[in-house]
Design a protein around this motif. Structure first.
Motif: not given
Length: 78
Positions: A56-68
């Motif tokens: 769960g950590w990789l999507p939790a970090v990548m999702t806001p980054l990709l949105l940004w």
């Protein structure tokens, strides 16, 4: 060859791609640079920080980054 060495070589290739793409101009080059930035972030977070093995950590970090990065891309296209 171990996984960290492969990741390091992958990052080296992405950096060379970034340098080559940075010579261009326009929204397409900007979108490409943002895509390369996302790939580099995914490689660093997943392999060097070992978030790929943490559930769960990789999507939790990548999702806001990709949105940004998407927001930056949309604003730069204006």
């Amino acid at each position: 060859m171990d996984a960290l060495t492969k990741t390091w070589l992958w990052l080296l290739a992405l950096v060379l791609g970034t340098v080559a793409l940075a010579q261009g101009a326009g929204p397409l080059a900007g979108a490409g640079l943002l895509a390369l930035a996302a790939l580099k972030a995914r490689a660093i977070l997943g392999q060097f920080l070992h978030l790929a093995g943490a559930p769960g950590w990789l999507p939790a970090v990548m999702t806001p980054l990709l949105l940004w990065l998407a927001l930056i891309g949309m604003l730069s296209a204006l």
